[in-house]
Design a protein around this motif. Structure first.
Motif, short mmCIF file in Angstrom:
data_model
loop_
_atom_site.label_atom_id
_atom_site.label_comp_id
_atom_site.label_asym_id
_atom_site.label_seq_id
_atom_site.Cartn_x
_atom_site.Cartn_y
_atom_site.Cartn_z
N GLY A 33 0.81 -1.21 0.00
CA GLY A 33 0.00 0.00 0.00
C GLY A 33 0.84 1.25 0.00
N ALA A 34 1.89 1.27 0.84
CA ALA A 34 2.76 2.44 0.90
C ALA A 34 3.50 2.64 -0.42
N LEU A 35 3.92 1.55 -1.04
CA LEU A 35 4.62 1.65 -2.33
C LEU A 35 3.69 2.20 -3.41
N ALA A 36 2.45 1.74 -3.40
CA ALA A 36 1.48 2.23 -4.39
C ALA A 36 1.22 3.72 -4.19
N VAL A 37 1.08 4.15 -2.94
CA VAL A 37 0.86 5.57 -2.66
C VAL A 37 2.03 6.41 -3.15
N ALA A 38 3.25 5.97 -2.84
CA ALA A 38 4.44 6.73 -3.24
C ALA A 38 4.56 6.82 -4.75
N ALA A 39 4.32 5.70 -5.44
CA ALA A 39 4.45 5.69 -6.89
C ALA A 39 3.40 6.58 -7.55
N VAL A 40 2.16 6.46 -7.09
CA VAL A 40 1.08 7.24 -7.71
C VAL A 40 1.27 8.74 -7.45
N VAL A 41 1.62 9.10 -6.22
CA VAL A 41 1.78 10.52 -5.90
C VAL A 41 2.94 11.12 -6.68
N SER A 42 4.07 10.42 -6.74
CA SER A 42 5.23 10.97 -7.45
C SER A 42 4.97 11.07 -8.95
N ILE A 43 4.38 10.04 -9.53
CA ILE A 43 4.09 10.07 -10.97
C ILE A 43 3.02 11.12 -11.27
N ILE A 48 1.45 16.40 -13.65
CA ILE A 48 0.83 17.72 -13.49
C ILE A 48 1.84 18.83 -13.80
N LEU A 49 3.07 18.67 -13.32
CA LEU A 49 4.10 19.67 -13.61
C LEU A 49 4.35 19.78 -15.11
N ASP A 50 4.41 18.65 -15.78
CA ASP A 50 4.64 18.68 -17.23
C ASP A 50 3.46 19.31 -17.96
N LEU A 51 2.25 19.03 -17.49
CA LEU A 51 1.07 19.61 -18.12
C LEU A 51 1.03 21.12 -17.96
N LEU A 52 1.42 21.61 -16.79
CA LEU A 52 1.33 23.04 -16.52
C LEU A 52 2.47 23.84 -17.13
N PHE A 53 3.68 23.26 -17.16
CA PHE A 53 4.86 24.03 -17.54
C PHE A 53 5.54 23.54 -18.82
N ASP A 54 5.00 22.51 -19.46
CA ASP A 54 5.56 22.00 -20.72
C ASP A 54 7.07 21.81 -20.58
N LEU A 55 7.46 20.90 -19.71
CA LEU A 55 8.87 20.71 -19.36
C LEU A 55 9.66 20.13 -20.53
N GLY A 56 10.93 20.47 -20.56
CA GLY A 56 11.82 19.95 -21.58
C GLY A 56 12.31 18.55 -21.23
N LEU A 159 -5.73 -0.28 0.96
CA LEU A 159 -6.92 0.24 0.29
C LEU A 159 -6.65 1.64 -0.27
N LEU A 160 -5.94 2.46 0.49
CA LEU A 160 -5.59 3.79 0.01
C LEU A 160 -4.71 3.70 -1.23
N GLY A 161 -3.72 2.83 -1.19
CA GLY A 161 -2.83 2.69 -2.33
C GLY A 161 -3.56 2.18 -3.57
N MET A 162 -4.44 1.19 -3.39
CA MET A 162 -5.17 0.66 -4.54
C MET A 162 -6.17 1.69 -5.09
N SER A 163 -6.74 2.50 -4.20
CA SER A 163 -7.67 3.54 -4.65
C SER A 163 -6.95 4.59 -5.49
N LEU A 164 -5.79 5.01 -5.03
CA LEU A 164 -5.02 5.98 -5.80
C LEU A 164 -4.56 5.38 -7.13
N LEU A 165 -4.20 4.11 -7.09
CA LEU A 165 -3.77 3.45 -8.32
C LEU A 165 -4.92 3.38 -9.32
N ALA A 166 -6.13 3.11 -8.83
CA ALA A 166 -7.28 3.08 -9.73
C ALA A 166 -7.58 4.47 -10.30
N MET A 167 -7.35 5.50 -9.48
CA MET A 167 -7.59 6.87 -9.96
C MET A 167 -6.64 7.25 -11.08
N MET A 168 -5.49 6.59 -11.15
CA MET A 168 -4.56 6.89 -12.24
C MET A 168 -5.13 6.53 -13.60
#
Length: 250
Positions: A33-43, A48-56, A159-168
């Motif tokens: 669960g913790a791994l899923a949360v970390a992966a989803v939040v970081s990705i 979002i940063l790439d969408l807002l700032f069109d990163l190189g 459950l939190l990790g799987m929920s965030l993963l599904a939201m992806m």
């Protein structure tokens, strides 16, 4: 888990072994669960940063490395290290006694006294040890060891990790083309990708060759991606001549 020598407390050993197996399984559940949360939040943050700032490409590569390092660190700290750690019989007995203080440290005492690694001269009278073991086993038989490690807190993390993963996967249903492009820009940052914004610009006639001196009519159609964003009030056209000069027109 350290073994206890006396056959008298063998049922206690079995129950502690079962508790250890339960605890390891729950640690594994919490770790995933913790791994899923970390992966989803970081990705998600990187997208979002790439969408807002069109990163190189350089910045997108840095974000990809950061996402990978975050996932590896959380996977080791929250998943592998707890799962691979050694749990002694004394530690397991202490876990039970924290939930059942009515045992009054008898369980830990029995485990320590029956540990073959403890010198005999430190264990006291055999008769007192036997009486303590009998009393403890009788009292511990009425205690459900598995409730000392409730599954709910560990399950909530999973459950939190799987929920965030599904939201992806939700953006792939709302704007599949844009979301696929964003993922490609993040996971393949070295490739030449188009920008991802709220609007698409269709330019006609596109690449073409006309005689020198003739007029060129350029028509631009603006479309919103998945119905997102408000149409701009003003659009600028930027052209660059052969000499390198840049001209902007509204």
């Amino acid at each position: 888990m350290a073994q206890i020598s006396s056959s008298q407390v063998e049922p206690l050993v079995q129950r502690l072994t079962q508790l250890e197996q339960r605890l390891r399984l729950l640690l594994l559940v919490r770790g995933f669960g913790a791994l899923a949360v970390a992966a989803v939040v970081s990705i998600g943050a990187a997208l979002i940063l790439d969408l807002l700032f069109d990163l190189g490409p350089v910045f997108r590569t840095g974000l990809l490395v950061l996402c990978a390092l975050t996932s590896v660190w959380v996977g080791w700290r929250r998943l592998l290290r707890p799962f691979l750690s050694t749990l002694t019989a004394e530690e397991l007995a202490a876990v039970v006694e924290r939930s059942y203080p009515e045992l009054k440290e008898r369980l830990v005492s029995v485990v320590e006294l029956e540990n073959p690694d403890v010198p005999e001269q430190h264990k006291g009278s055999p008769l007192m040890r036997e009486l303590l073991a009998r009393q403890t086993l009788k009292q511990a038989s009425r205690v459900p060891f598995h409730r000392a490690v409730p599954a709910a807190p560990y399950g909530r993390r999973l459950l939190l990790g799987m929920s965030l993963l599904a939201m992806m996967f939700v953006p792939s249903l709302l704007a599949p083309d844009s979301y696929t492009l964003l993922l490609s820009r993040l996971f393949l940052p070295w490739q030449n990708h188009e920008s991802v914004g709220f609007f698409l610009f269709d330019v006609e006639p596109g690449d073409c060759v006309i005689p020198r001196g003739d007029d060129l009519v350029i028509q631009v159609t603006v479309r919103r991606r998945a119905g997102l964003g408000r149409f701009p009030d003003v659009v600028w056209l930027q052209t660059q001549a052969e000499t390198g000069g840049i001209e902007k027109r509204r």
